[in-house]
Each structure stands twice: as C-alpha cells, then as structure tokens.
Scaffold this active site. Sequence first.
Site, PDB file in Angstrom:
ATOM      1  N   GLY A  16     -25.445  17.072 -35.765  1.00 29.16           N
ATOM      2  CA  GLY A  16     -26.295  16.778 -34.601  1.00 29.16           C
ATOM      3  C   GLY A  16     -26.358  17.965 -33.648  1.00 29.16           C
ATOM      4  O   GLY A  16     -25.649  18.965 -33.834  1.00 29.16           O
ATOM      5  N   ASP A  41     -19.976   7.431 -43.055  1.00 27.96           N
ATOM      6  CA  ASP A  41     -21.020   6.612 -42.423  1.00 27.96           C
ATOM      7  C   ASP A  41     -20.336   5.710 -41.396  1.00 27.96           C
ATOM      8  O   ASP A  41     -19.651   4.758 -41.759  1.00 27.96           O
ATOM      9  CB  ASP A  41     -21.726   5.789 -43.509  1.00 27.96           C
ATOM     10  CG  ASP A  41     -22.763   4.849 -42.912  1.00 27.96           C
ATOM     11  OD1 ASP A  41     -22.949   4.862 -41.672  1.00 27.96           O
ATOM     12  OD2 ASP A  41     -23.392   4.102 -43.688  1.00 27.96           O
ATOM     13  N   TYR A  66     -26.721   6.761 -32.893  1.00 35.29           N
ATOM     14  CA  TYR A  66     -28.099   6.371 -33.223  1.00 35.29           C
ATOM     15  C   TYR A  66     -28.919   6.833 -32.014  1.00 35.29           C
ATOM     16  O   TYR A  66     -28.764   6.294 -30.914  1.00 35.29           O
ATOM     17  CB  TYR A  66     -28.184   4.861 -33.399  1.00 35.29           C
ATOM     18  CG  TYR A  66     -29.570   4.371 -33.768  1.00 35.29           C
ATOM     19  CD1 TYR A  66     -29.868   3.974 -35.075  1.00 35.29           C
ATOM     20  CD2 TYR A  66     -30.598   4.331 -32.821  1.00 35.29           C
ATOM     21  CE1 TYR A  66     -31.139   3.539 -35.427  1.00 35.29           C
ATOM     22  CE2 TYR A  66     -31.867   3.903 -33.175  1.00 35.29           C
ATOM     23  CZ  TYR A  66     -32.125   3.502 -34.463  1.00 35.29           C
ATOM     24  OH  TYR A  66     -33.395   3.083 -34.802  1.00 35.29           O
ATOM     25  N   THR A  67     -29.764   7.872 -32.190  1.00 36.42           N
ATOM     26  CA  THR A  67     -30.422   8.486 -31.032  1.00 36.42           C
ATOM     27  C   THR A  67     -31.950   8.294 -31.005  1.00 36.42           C
ATOM     28  O   THR A  67     -32.619   8.890 -30.152  1.00 36.42           O
ATOM     29  CB  THR A  67     -30.110  10.000 -30.959  1.00 36.42           C
ATOM     30  OG1 THR A  67     -30.464  10.590 -32.213  1.00 36.42           O
ATOM     31  CG2 THR A  67     -28.659  10.263 -30.667  1.00 36.42           C
ATOM     32  N   THR A 106     -25.013   8.545 -22.097  1.00 33.76           N
ATOM     33  CA  THR A 106     -26.378   8.919 -21.728  1.00 33.76           C
ATOM     34  C   THR A 106     -26.788   8.469 -20.327  1.00 33.76           C
ATOM     35  O   THR A 106     -26.286   7.461 -19.810  1.00 33.76           O
ATOM     36  CB  THR A 106     -27.356   8.300 -22.761  1.00 33.76           C
ATOM     37  OG1 THR A 106     -28.691   8.492 -22.313  1.00 33.76           O
ATOM     38  CG2 THR A 106     -27.128   6.813 -22.951  1.00 33.76           C
ATOM     39  N   ASP A 107     -27.734   9.215 -19.764  1.00 36.85           N
ATOM     40  CA  ASP A 107     -28.396   8.827 -18.511  1.00 36.85           C
ATOM     41  C   ASP A 107     -29.151   7.506 -18.683  1.00 36.85           C
ATOM     42  O   ASP A 107     -29.437   6.817 -17.701  1.00 36.85           O
ATOM     43  CB  ASP A 107     -29.392   9.926 -18.095  1.00 36.85           C
ATOM     44  CG  ASP A 107     -30.322  10.316 -19.231  1.00 36.85           C
ATOM     45  OD1 ASP A 107     -29.830  10.510 -20.351  1.00 36.85           O
ATOM     46  OD2 ASP A 107     -31.549  10.406 -19.022  1.00 36.85           O
ATOM     47  N   TYR A 130     -31.552   1.247 -26.784  1.00 39.29           N
ATOM     48  CA  TYR A 130     -30.681   2.418 -26.960  1.00 39.29           C
ATOM     49  C   TYR A 130     -29.659   2.488 -25.808  1.00 39.29           C
ATOM     50  O   TYR A 130     -28.458   2.632 -26.037  1.00 39.29           O
ATOM     51  CB  TYR A 130     -31.534   3.685 -27.027  1.00 39.29           C
ATOM     52  CG  TYR A 130     -30.756   4.971 -26.891  1.00 39.29           C
ATOM     53  CD1 TYR A 130     -29.969   5.461 -27.936  1.00 39.29           C
ATOM     54  CD2 TYR A 130     -30.801   5.712 -25.706  1.00 39.29           C
ATOM     55  CE1 TYR A 130     -29.249   6.640 -27.801  1.00 39.29           C
ATOM     56  CE2 TYR A 130     -30.081   6.894 -25.567  1.00 39.29           C
ATOM     57  CZ  TYR A 130     -29.313   7.353 -26.611  1.00 39.29           C
ATOM     58  OH  TYR A 130     -28.600   8.518 -26.470  1.00 39.29           O
ATOM     59  N   TRP A 155     -31.395  14.593 -21.556  1.00 39.53           N
ATOM     60  CA  TRP A 155     -32.447  15.602 -21.739  1.00 39.53           C
ATOM     61  C   TRP A 155     -31.925  16.804 -22.532  1.00 39.53           C
ATOM     62  O   TRP A 155     -32.096  17.958 -22.149  1.00 39.53           O
ATOM     63  CB  TRP A 155     -32.996  16.048 -20.381  1.00 39.53           C
ATOM     64  CG  TRP A 155     -33.809  15.012 -19.669  1.00 39.53           C
ATOM     65  CD1 TRP A 155     -33.592  13.672 -19.651  1.00 39.53           C
ATOM     66  CD2 TRP A 155     -34.951  15.238 -18.837  1.00 39.53           C
ATOM     67  NE1 TRP A 155     -34.531  13.046 -18.872  1.00 39.53           N
ATOM     68  CE2 TRP A 155     -35.373  13.989 -18.361  1.00 39.53           C
ATOM     69  CE3 TRP A 155     -35.662  16.375 -18.437  1.00 39.53           C
ATOM     70  CZ2 TRP A 155     -36.481  13.825 -17.516  1.00 39.53           C
ATOM     71  CZ3 TRP A 155     -36.754  16.227 -17.593  1.00 39.53           C
ATOM     72  CH2 TRP A 155     -37.160  14.966 -17.146  1.00 39.53           C
TER      73      TRP A 155
END
Length: 296
Positions: A16, A41, A66-67, A106-107, A130, A155
């Site tokens: 990633g 996995d 998972y993005t 995440t934001d 998400y 971001w």
Amino acid sequence: MTKGQRPKILIFGKNGQIGFELCRSLSYLGNLTALGSVECDIADPHRIIDTLDHIKPDIIVNAAAYTAVDKAESECELAFKINADAPWITAEWASKYKALMVHFSTDYVFDGTKETPYTEEDKPAPLNVYGESKLAGDINIQNSGCDHFIFRTGWIYGTRGKNFYLTIQKLLREKEEIRVVNDQYGAPTRCRTIAGITALVLMQYISNRELENKDVLGVYNLTNSGKTTWYGFAKAIREKKRLENKSLKLADIIPISSKEYPAPARRPENSLLSCEKLQKVFGIKTPGWKEPFSSL
Ligand SMILES: NC(=O)c1ccc[n+]([C@@H]2O[C@H](COP(=O)([O-])OP(=O)(O)OC[C@H]3O[C@@H](n4cnc5c(N)ncnc54)[C@H](OP(=O)(O)O)[C@@H]3O)[C@@H](O)[C@H]2O)c1
C-alpha cells in the site's frame, strides 16, 4: 522486547501507499517482516493468528485496510472484516503477548461539521461505511488494552498506488477540462511523511522504553499542515506540471461543489486534523502540505 535488542517488526500492507514507505523508514529500527494480502489475507482471522504466532513480533504495524471508500457502501461486510475485525484480532494478540500495535486511521471518522481542525478528543461521527468500519477498528484496538499508537491521517498521496495526485496528473494530459470539488477542506499528506514520522515516534518510544512511557501511547493526528480544497490541490498539481514542461498542453480545472459530484459515499466538508498533540508529546512538527509535494 529486551533493551539493546533490535525489535522484530511485522508490517501488514507492504504494497500500500503507507506500507511501502514504512518498509524503508522502519528498516533502521528493527528486523522487518513485511506482508501483503497474498502472504496474509487479514480478512481471514486464522491467517492473522497463524502469522503472528509464527513471527512473534514485538511491534505489529497495520498499514493494510479496505480503502475503497465508495465501494464500501455496497461491500459493508468485507470492509468491516478488514477494517474492524482484523485490527481487533491483531490487538487481542498484541495484548496477550505484550506487543506494541501501530495502526492507521482516518479523518473520515468525523462528520466534518466542525469549523476548526479536529483534535484527538473530538467525538467521531462517520458519514459513510468506510468511516464507520475504521472507527470500529480504532475502538476495538483501544478496548483490547494493548499498547498502541493509532495515527489518524487523510488525503494521502504518493507516486504509486491509487491517489488524487496520480489521477489528476493523468486527467491533465487526457482531458480538455477537469471539474474538481472546491468545498471540502483538508491537507494533502504524502505517504512518505507519514512513514517517516511513524519511524520518528517509534524511535523515541523504543529508546525510552525503560521509562514509564505508557502515557504517550494512544491516538495521534498525523497529516501535513496547512489547508486547501481538492480544487486547490489540483491547481497546485497543474502548476507543478506546467513549471516542469511549459510546452505541455494541460486540461483546465473548474471548481465545483460536492453536490455537483455525487458519489455513493458522503464525505466530510472539513477533513482538517490538528497535529498539536504530536508536536507537544514528541516535538514533531509536520511540514506544510506543499513542501513534500514540491520535491516529488
Ligand atoms: N488513502 C487515504 O487517503 C487514506 C486516508 C486516511 C487514512 N488512510 C488509512 O491509511 C492506511 C493506509 O492507507 P493506504 O492509502 O496506504 O492504503 P492502500 O494504498 O489502499 O493499501 C492498502 C493495502 O491494504 C492491503 N489489503 C487490503 N485488503 C487486504 C487483506 N484482505 N489482507 C491483507 N492486506 C490487505 C492491500 O494489500 P495488497 O496490495 O497486497 O493486496 C493494500 O496494499 C489505511 O489504514 C487507511 O485506512 C488512508
């Protein structure tokens, strides 16, 4: 982890954006094992536990996730398996065997209605699946009782993988005109900045391990500093391309509102994260968003 010994570090998500950079930045800190989804996995709990039992890491760095923000709306179960269950299983193992867990969030755990940058103390209220799945992962890690750092970022871009920077570069060459959202605010953050700062934090943590340093663990915001919109970022990318090659024909960029760009998942209007805690605790001031961008 014994003092003087190089810790065993396991990275999930080596392919990633962040994971790839971590493979370099963390290699100075310990003996690395880095795995992608083929090798482990993380949607399969047995694979996680077998891997952890086999490697017995001192530090587990989870950069796998998972993005696919829009796809998550229709793949809720898989998003939760990877973003909520996998961190939970990993954190339970870390708690049992006294390993340190490093995780990225995440934001998008916030709804973006606040007018100033979000701090680590602000109450999350995700707008999409998400964000909900990532928040569940954060809570699972916190509830496990394991020693952990959760770095909240947003971001993200870099020179590989799927990101806004690479997409805009491509569209600038292919299209006459690009319409870009101008009412969502954030700080574009280079994945290399995140990996570098993660290494700095871990270095401080490891070298002070004999001290009572548990109170430095927890959630930290980690983004480049400053503020722009997706439109502002796209304009900066265009300007950079134009400076690199003045004869190149590039698409015009038109600002639009998010209402004019409907997507399956709702996004927060304000994605700004305050990184004051990182500075206060670790003395690390994150660079302005244009700094790492201009050196690409
Ligand atoms: N991208 C952003 O703007 C952003 C913003 C805020 C927070 N974050 C968070 O930052 C972290 C890293 O994001 P990123 O942008 O570097 O992610 P990325 O480039 O999308 O990479 C995610 C990695 O997760 C791995 N992965 C996915 N499903 C997996 C599975 N079932 N088993 C094992 N590995 C699996 C993939 O491995 P393979 O390639 O080997 O299949 C992939 O390389 C994530 O926690 C993300 O939520 C990202």
